[in-house]
Design an enzyme around this catalytic site. Structure first.
Site, PDB file in Angstrom:
ATOM      1  N   CYS A  75      17.204  -9.333   0.751  1.00 30.22           N
ATOM      2  CA  CYS A  75      18.443  -9.848   1.329  1.00 30.22           C
ATOM      3  C   CYS A  75      18.149 -10.880   2.404  1.00 30.22           C
ATOM      4  O   CYS A  75      17.626 -10.549   3.471  1.00 30.22           O
ATOM      5  CB  CYS A  75      19.243  -8.671   1.915  1.00 30.22           C
ATOM      6  N   GLY A 104       9.108  -0.908   2.284  1.00 29.01           N
ATOM      7  CA  GLY A 104       7.781  -1.326   2.736  1.00 29.01           C
ATOM      8  C   GLY A 104       7.824  -1.874   4.158  1.00 29.01           C
ATOM      9  O   GLY A 104       8.828  -1.702   4.862  1.00 29.01           O
ATOM     10  N   GLY A 106       8.169  -4.847   5.378  1.00 28.81           N
ATOM     11  CA  GLY A 106       9.256  -5.801   5.638  1.00 28.81           C
ATOM     12  C   GLY A 106      10.558  -5.093   5.974  1.00 28.81           C
ATOM     13  O   GLY A 106      11.213  -5.386   6.988  1.00 28.81           O
ATOM     14  N   ILE A 151       3.844   1.324  -4.218  1.00 32.00           N
ATOM     15  CA  ILE A 151       2.823   1.859  -5.128  1.00 32.00           C
ATOM     16  C   ILE A 151       1.417   1.489  -4.658  1.00 32.00           C
ATOM     17  O   ILE A 151       0.444   2.063  -5.100  1.00 32.00           O
ATOM     18  CB  ILE A 151       3.015   1.403  -6.591  1.00 32.00           C
ATOM     19  N   ASP A 152       1.316   0.520  -3.739  1.00 33.12           N
ATOM     20  CA  ASP A 152      -0.006  -0.016  -3.384  1.00 33.12           C
ATOM     21  C   ASP A 152      -0.796   0.837  -2.391  1.00 33.12           C
ATOM     22  O   ASP A 152      -1.973   0.586  -2.192  1.00 33.12           O
ATOM     23  CB  ASP A 152       0.143  -1.415  -2.766  1.00 33.12           C
ATOM     24  N   MET A 194      -2.352  -3.688  -9.866  1.00 33.41           N
ATOM     25  CA  MET A 194      -1.652  -4.233  -8.697  1.00 33.41           C
ATOM     26  C   MET A 194      -2.422  -3.947  -7.409  1.00 33.41           C
ATOM     27  O   MET A 194      -3.282  -3.080  -7.356  1.00 33.41           O
ATOM     28  CB  MET A 194      -0.239  -3.673  -8.616  1.00 33.41           C
ATOM     29  N   GLY A 195      -2.049  -4.647  -6.371  1.00 38.35           N
ATOM     30  CA  GLY A 195      -2.681  -4.497  -5.059  1.00 38.35           C
ATOM     31  C   GLY A 195      -3.085  -5.854  -4.518  1.00 38.35           C
ATOM     32  O   GLY A 195      -4.178  -6.323  -4.752  1.00 38.35           O
ATOM     33  N   GLU A 250      -5.349  -7.273  -8.251  1.00 38.27           N
ATOM     34  CA  GLU A 250      -4.763  -8.614  -8.375  1.00 38.27           C
ATOM     35  C   GLU A 250      -5.105  -9.498  -7.173  1.00 38.27           C
ATOM     36  O   GLU A 250      -5.117 -10.713  -7.282  1.00 38.27           O
ATOM     37  CB  GLU A 250      -3.250  -8.554  -8.595  1.00 38.27           C
TER      38      GLU A 250
END
Ligand code: ADP
Length: 363
Positions: A75, A104, A106, A151-152, A194-195, A250
């Site tokens: 947003c 997270g 942010g 998930i990281d 991912m990561g 990644e």
């Protein structure tokens, strides 16, 4: 009872629904009036039927579902003061001054800013005639508790973020599936997981799958990594191993800060060893599917503790984040954890990997 709202923000992760469910039920159990805010901060800014009262049964049949049933969003308006003012009005007019944010770093940063500005926002809303002086007095303290959904496993202050364990399950299932075909054809498989700033998924997946090599952002290899990699792969084949597995996070880099991509690794293996080499990029599969038992229990425990923290809050209570520390649910100062998480990212950007690892390990 206290007006309490729960919302999910930023990237989704498995186990968020378990947390939402626990917040709603624990809140009702302790006599709070509990609301959902749909679509994260966007729903808070827009108001209307994005903010609805929850009841006991409105969170039935969600604990086993991945993602977040109340929606998540990014947003832009909430990043502006004007947007946060609208959000404040939407909360106060519904009698909400307790927030549980699941997201997270942010999302947690935004929540903290909102808390800091709250008193001023209410003053302005009174001046504008948007809320009454009585309302501004009654709801003058905004209480915030954060839960980390990611998930990281990239947040400082917690052993595990909500969603990491399930993502690992997805990754390991995929590697197992690929290993059987790789075995049959004597192939080399490169798996990108991912990561971006955090190699946790890659590292643990590598350990769990007997991978031959792993590239993670926190431990960039020396410039001669192609030779070392090939030596290791040959060594494994010479001992009779019929396949090779290489895991690449990644965000993997070399010591110069140049990305080590799955494609770069493939080229090395093909050119130097002429091995039949395939790449699998797991992508959003890692965020998908039903949450594991661990993430369901983690979501439940974190959600219940978050409500306790809100119910016990006094006007002086700082915003906190509920985390997991050695299998205990603990409350830590929100901004300290966010600052440390950002410091890790900065240390990595500065190529100070030792500092990054040290900062992440603390607490
Ligand atoms: P995450 O929470 O997963 O780190 P983002 O960084 O995208 O994801 O943040 C999610 C949302 O939180 C943003 O879209 C924005 O609405 C809000 N947000 C993030 N950072 C801030 C900030 N510094 N100030 C105000 N709001 C923010």
């Amino acid at each position: 009872g206290k007006g309490l709202a729960v919302f999910t923000s930023g990237g989704d992760s498995q186990g968020m629904n378990a947390a939402v469910r626990a917040v709603v039920r624990m809140g009702i159990y302790l006599g709070c009036k509990v609301f959902f805010i749909r679509e994260g901060y966007q729903g808070m800014v827009d108001g209307g039927d994005n903010i609805v009262e929850a009841n006991w049964s409105s969170v039935s049949c969600i604990i086993h579902r991945g993602g977040t049933v109340i929606g998540s969003a990014r947003c832009m308006e909430f990043r502006e003061r004007e947007g946060r003012k609208r959000a404040a009005k939407n909360l106060v007019t519904r009698g909400i001054s307790n927030l549980c944010v699941i997201g997270g770093d942010g999302s947690l940063t935004g929540a903290n800013l909102f808390k800091e500005e709250w008193a001023d926002l209410l003053k302005e809303l009174v001046k504008d005639g948007e809320i009454t002086l009585e309302q501004s007095e009654k709801y003058k303290h905004l209480h915030i508790v954060g839960l980390v959904g990611s998930i990281d496993n990239d947040f400082c202050g917690t052993d595990m973020t909500i969603g990491t364990d399930t993502a690992l399950h997805r990754i390991i299932e995929s590697i197992d599936a690929i290993a059987s075909t790789a075995y049959s054809h004597q192939r080399t498989f490169i798996m990108e997981v991912m990561g971006r700033h955090c190699g946790y998924l890659a590292l643990v997946a590598a350990m769990c799958s007997e991978a031959d090599y792993v590239f993670i952002p926190e431990w960039p290899p020396e410039q001669d990594w192609p030779n070392k990699l090939c030596k290791k792969l040959i060594q494994e084949r010479l001992t009779g191993q019929r396949l090779n597995i290489i895991i690449v996070a990644e965000g993997a880099l070399d010591r110069n800060g140049d990305p080590i991509t799955a494609e770069k690794v493939r080229q090395v293996v093909v050119e130097k060893l002429q091995q039949d080499t395939r790449i699998t990029v797991l992508g959003h599969v890692q965020r998908g599917g039903n949450p594991s038992a661990f993430d369901r229990v983690l979501g439940c425990r974190m959600g219940a503790e978050a409500v306790m923290a809100l119910v016990e809050a006094t006007p002086e209570t700082e915003a906190c984040v509920v985390t997991l520390d050695g299998n205990q649910a603990v409350r830590l100062p929100l901004m300290e954890c966010v600052r440390r998480t950002k410091a890790v990212a900065q240390a990595m950007a500065d190529k100070n990997w030792d500092l990054a690892v040290q900062l992440r390990g603390k607490g």
